[in-house]
Scaffold this motif. Structure first.
Motif, PDB file in Angstrom:
ATOM      1  N   LEU A 167     -47.646 -92.564 -78.695  1.00 12.86           N
ATOM      2  CA  LEU A 167     -48.976 -92.969 -79.149  1.00 12.86           C
ATOM      3  C   LEU A 167     -49.908 -91.771 -79.250  1.00 12.86           C
ATOM      4  CD1 LEU A 167     -49.369 -96.281 -77.112  1.00 12.86           C
ATOM      5  CD2 LEU A 167     -48.990 -96.061 -79.579  1.00 12.86           C
ATOM      6  N   LEU A 168     -49.815 -90.855 -78.288  1.00 10.25           N
ATOM      7  CA  LEU A 168     -50.655 -89.651 -78.342  1.00 10.25           C
ATOM      8  C   LEU A 168     -50.273 -88.775 -79.534  1.00 10.25           C
ATOM      9  CD1 LEU A 168     -50.828 -88.654 -74.550  1.00 10.25           C
ATOM     10  CD2 LEU A 168     -52.688 -89.537 -75.975  1.00 10.25           C
ATOM     11  N   PHE A 169     -48.973 -88.660 -79.770  1.00 12.25           N
ATOM     12  CA  PHE A 169     -48.506 -87.869 -80.916  1.00 12.25           C
ATOM     13  C   PHE A 169     -49.067 -88.442 -82.220  1.00 12.25           C
ATOM     14  CE2 PHE A 169     -45.412 -87.679 -84.423  1.00 12.25           C
ATOM     15  CZ  PHE A 169     -45.372 -86.311 -84.642  1.00 12.25           C
ATOM     16  N   GLN A 170     -49.006 -89.766 -82.363  1.00 17.68           N
ATOM     17  CA  GLN A 170     -49.502 -90.392 -83.588  1.00 17.68           C
ATOM     18  C   GLN A 170     -51.016 -90.232 -83.706  1.00 17.68           C
ATOM     19  OE1 GLN A 170     -47.504 -94.253 -84.775  1.00 17.68           O
ATOM     20  NE2 GLN A 170     -46.738 -94.101 -82.683  1.00 17.68           N
ATOM     21  N   PHE A 171     -51.709 -90.308 -82.579  1.00 16.21           N
ATOM     22  CA  PHE A 171     -53.166 -90.163 -82.620  1.00 16.21           C
ATOM     23  C   PHE A 171     -53.567 -88.765 -83.082  1.00 16.21           C
ATOM     24  CE2 PHE A 171     -57.023 -88.713 -80.386  1.00 16.21           C
ATOM     25  CZ  PHE A 171     -57.955 -89.540 -81.007  1.00 16.21           C
ATOM     26  N   PHE A 172     -52.980 -87.739 -82.473  1.00 18.90           N
ATOM     27  CA  PHE A 172     -53.342 -86.374 -82.851  1.00 18.90           C
ATOM     28  C   PHE A 172     -52.850 -86.033 -84.264  1.00 18.90           C
ATOM     29  CE2 PHE A 172     -53.632 -85.874 -78.159  1.00 18.90           C
ATOM     30  CZ  PHE A 172     -54.953 -85.438 -78.103  1.00 18.90           C
ATOM     31  N   TYR A 173     -51.715 -86.625 -84.671  1.00 17.80           N
ATOM     32  CA  TYR A 173     -51.217 -86.416 -86.032  1.00 17.80           C
ATOM     33  C   TYR A 173     -52.214 -86.976 -87.039  1.00 17.80           C
ATOM     34  CZ  TYR A 173     -47.752 -86.171 -89.817  1.00 17.80           C
ATOM     35  OH  TYR A 173     -47.079 -85.882 -90.986  1.00 17.80           O
ATOM     36  N   VAL A 203     -46.917 -93.449 -90.970  1.00 14.97           N
ATOM     37  CA  VAL A 203     -46.767 -94.885 -90.782  1.00 14.97           C
ATOM     38  C   VAL A 203     -46.696 -95.172 -89.285  1.00 14.97           C
ATOM     39  CG1 VAL A 203     -45.297 -96.901 -91.227  1.00 14.97           C
ATOM     40  CG2 VAL A 203     -45.560 -95.119 -92.981  1.00 14.97           C
ATOM     41  N   PHE A 204     -47.523 -96.096 -88.820  1.00 13.78           N
ATOM     42  CA  PHE A 204     -47.572 -96.388 -87.385  1.00 13.78           C
ATOM     43  C   PHE A 204     -46.271 -97.046 -86.931  1.00 13.78           C
ATOM     44  CE2 PHE A 204     -48.447 -99.227 -83.816  1.00 13.78           C
ATOM     45  CZ  PHE A 204     -48.988 -98.324 -82.914  1.00 13.78           C
ATOM     46  N   TYR A 205     -45.832 -96.696 -85.719  1.00  9.61           N
ATOM     47  CA  TYR A 205     -44.627 -97.277 -85.143  1.00  9.61           C
ATOM     48  C   TYR A 205     -44.821 -97.453 -83.648  1.00  9.61           C
ATOM     49  CZ  TYR A 205     -43.739 -92.402 -83.791  1.00  9.61           C
ATOM     50  OH  TYR A 205     -43.868 -91.137 -83.261  1.00  9.61           O
ATOM     51  N   VAL A 262     -37.172 -93.948 -82.482  1.00 16.78           N
ATOM     52  CA  VAL A 262     -36.648 -94.825 -83.533  1.00 16.78           C
ATOM     53  C   VAL A 262     -37.608 -94.869 -84.715  1.00 16.78           C
ATOM     54  CG1 VAL A 262     -36.022 -97.206 -84.116  1.00 16.78           C
ATOM     55  CG2 VAL A 262     -35.319 -96.220 -81.934  1.00 16.78           C
ATOM     56  N   GLY A 263     -38.906 -94.944 -84.420  1.00 17.61           N
ATOM     57  CA  GLY A 263     -39.913 -94.935 -85.475  1.00 17.61           C
ATOM     58  C   GLY A 263     -39.795 -96.128 -86.395  1.00 17.61           C
ATOM     59  N   SER A 315     -45.843 -90.328 -94.625  1.00 17.80           N
ATOM     60  CA  SER A 315     -44.745 -89.898 -93.767  1.00 17.80           C
ATOM     61  C   SER A 315     -44.338 -91.041 -92.846  1.00 17.80           C
ATOM     62  CB  SER A 315     -45.154 -88.685 -92.921  1.00 17.80           C
ATOM     63  OG  SER A 315     -45.414 -87.567 -93.733  1.00 17.80           O
ATOM     64  N   PHE A 316     -43.093 -91.015 -92.405  1.00 16.55           N
ATOM     65  CA  PHE A 316     -42.656 -91.972 -91.388  1.00 16.55           C
ATOM     66  C   PHE A 316     -41.615 -91.305 -90.508  1.00 16.55           C
ATOM     67  CE2 PHE A 316     -39.504 -92.656 -94.706  1.00 16.55           C
ATOM     68  CZ  PHE A 316     -38.334 -92.994 -94.036  1.00 16.55           C
TER      69      PHE A 316
END
Length: 528
Positions: free
Chosen positions: A43-49, A59-61, A66-67, A92-93
């Protein structure tokens, strides 16, 4: 103490504090902590990305590593369409730990398929997947310039003169197959067949007879086609991520590769020993003329491996495509009759009793049926490249960093209403007025007439068409004409010999090839 040393010391102290804290927890608490950590990190990786404006939206996962593998693997085109609605045509995903940047549509085709060699690498993307299947030293297990040279070596067997000789051999193989597998026992006039059994076999037999010659064809039987099926199962998303696992499918893949390779090697060794190298087939061609521009020659083992790669390329396209057009035509008896009238008319008008290469070119509906099948069912739904240096996305503000992947999907464009009205409808007649049916934005529906030679002959440089069933750029498939010859002859012989009914099933996307879901059967009746 310098600032660097002081920083390292502080970090070390913090790490010890955290370590001691974790050790003080109970076993259950430690287990919960390690179970939760990947999700928190994800979640932190996706937030900073998401804060980076120079990256395509991710794309949120929910599931770490697994993504988006599950929705992408189950229905890639639906996944792309949903992502496009939310993020636009470039996003991106995460796919099993790898960040994939997708660019949909003709602009994406141009971006990925015509990317510079120093920016992206097909070899880095695919070698771990293809090398266990084909073998070492060929296709993606060698520098790109060698692959281009290998294409040139093979292309000598894909000439007009060769095709004229191939058609009678393909026809002969098909008719023999009908006699042995259709007109047997009680099934003399009607029966049921599984096209996912018949078509891979017919593909291997016809390709082997034409490209590898009569001597190699005589060595093959149905079990040999089964070996290629085992190799084919080496192309799955699991193999893409984990090239080698202690699983039965991996063992079957490796066994099949060794057996097929040894079969080819036995013939190569026989011809070497007796100095019996002529101009009979592709095997002779490679044994005589496979010297690279730097003066080195392909080894016999590499020749054997390349032969596997050549036939596997055709296996994907022709087996899947012929299965699909048989299934779609099973729902359209009126189209079968239209094809029958075209084929018989062309034969009569030219005073011929059998299909020839020149006659195939005159059969518009036959070729449009193949073209329409390829539109609806491009064998590979996704094409990857690994980014080897930071890559700017044209017409966007995004940069794809080194180590990430770019993905393009011509199959998505070919099944999109944006370019093909009633895209889900199987309609070969749409190609009778190509420019009227393809809605191109700023393009007339065809690629640029400008050509380029990557080392294996001139090919179209432009890839901005929505219709690219054989890919484009330096990695464009060189077997397009052979595929049309093989598929056209096969379709004609089915039409001349049978009527059939059935139902086209849904697409199985779980492998990297778009195959029909089982059962994929047709009920045939012999024409009187």
């Amino acid at each position: 103490m310098g600032f660097v040393e002081q920083g390292i010391s502080i970090a070390h102290q913090h790490a010890l504090i955290i370590f001691n804290y974790i050790q003080a927890l109970s076993a259950l608490q430690q287990l919960c902590l390690f179970a939760v950590f990947p999700f928190v990190y994800s979640l932190l990786f996706q937030f900073f990305y998401s804060l980076r404006k120079d990256r395509a939206p991710l794309v949120f996962y929910w599931i770490p590593w697994v993504g988006s593998a599950i929705p992408y693997g189950m229905q890639p085109y639906d996944f792309f369409e949903n992502c496009k609605k939310q993020y636009g045509d470039c996003f991106s995903f995460l796919l099993l730990g790898k960040v994939m940047t997708v660019y949909l549509g003709p602009k994406g085709h141009e971006f990925v398929l015509n990317a510079k060699l120093q920016d992206v690498s097909a070899e880095d993307a695919y070698s771990h997947l293809t090398t266990p299947v084909f073998g070492k030293g060929v296709i993606y297990d060698c520098p790109n310039w060698k692959l281009m040279e290998q294409k040139k070596f093979v292309k000598g067997s894909l000439t007009r003169e060769s095709f004229m000789k191939y058609v009678p051999k393909i026809r002969d193989e098909i008719l023999k197959y009908f006699e042995l597998n259709f007109f047997t026992g009680a099934e003399l006039k009607r029966g049921t067949v599984d096209v996912m059994h018949t078509q891979p076999e017919m593909t291997i037999f016809t390709a082997s007879r034409t490209l590898l010659g009569d001597e190699m064809r005589a060595k093959l039987n149905g079990s040999f086609a089964g070996l290629f099926a085992d190799l084919d199962k080496g192309f799955t998303p699991l193999n893409f991520i984990f090239p080698n696992l202690p699983l039965a499918s991996y063992r079957r893949r490796d066994r099949a590769q060794k057996l097929i390779s040894s079969t080819y090697m036995s013939l190569i060794n026989k011809r070497r020993t007796s100095n019996d190298i002529q101009d009979r087939d592709l095997i002779d061609t490679l044994m005589k003329s496979s010297t690279y521009k730097d003066g080195t020659k392909m080894t016999d083992q590499e020749i054997s491996n390349l032969l596997i790669g050549v036939l596997m390329g055709g296996q994907h396209t022709s087996a899947a495509t012929s299965s699909w057009f048989l299934l779609h035509l099973s729902e359209k008896p009126e189209l079968q009759e239209e094809l029958y009238q075209e084929i018989t008319s062309v034969l009569t008008e030219n005073n011929e009793k059998e299909i020839t290469y020149d006659l195939l070119a005159k059969m518009t509906l036959v070729n449009n049926t193949i073209k329409e099948t390829l539109r609806m069912h491009m064998p590979l739904h996704s094409i990857f490249r690994k980014v080897t240096k930071n890559l700017v996305v044209p017409n966007k503000k995004y940069i794809v960093p080194k180590g990430h992947y770019v993905l393009v999907s011509p199959g998505y464009a070919m099944t999109s209403e944006e370019y093909f009205p009633e895209a889900s409808k199987f309609d070969p007649h749409r190609w009778e007025n190509l420019l009227g049916t393809i809605k191109m934005k700023g393009n007339n529906g065809s690629s640029s007439d400008e050509t380029v030679d990557y080392g294996f002959g001139q090919v179209s440089k432009g890839v901005s068409s929505p219709y690219l069933p054989f890919g484009g750029g330096r990695h464009r498939c060189i077997g397009e004409q052979f595929a049309y010859v093989q598929l056209g002859t096969l379709l004609c012989e089915y039409i001349l010999n049978f009527r059939w009914t059935g139902k086209a099933p849904e697409v199985d996307y779980t492998s990297m090839v778009t195959l029909p879901m089982a059962p994929a059967t047709i009920q045939w009746e012999k024409r009187v």
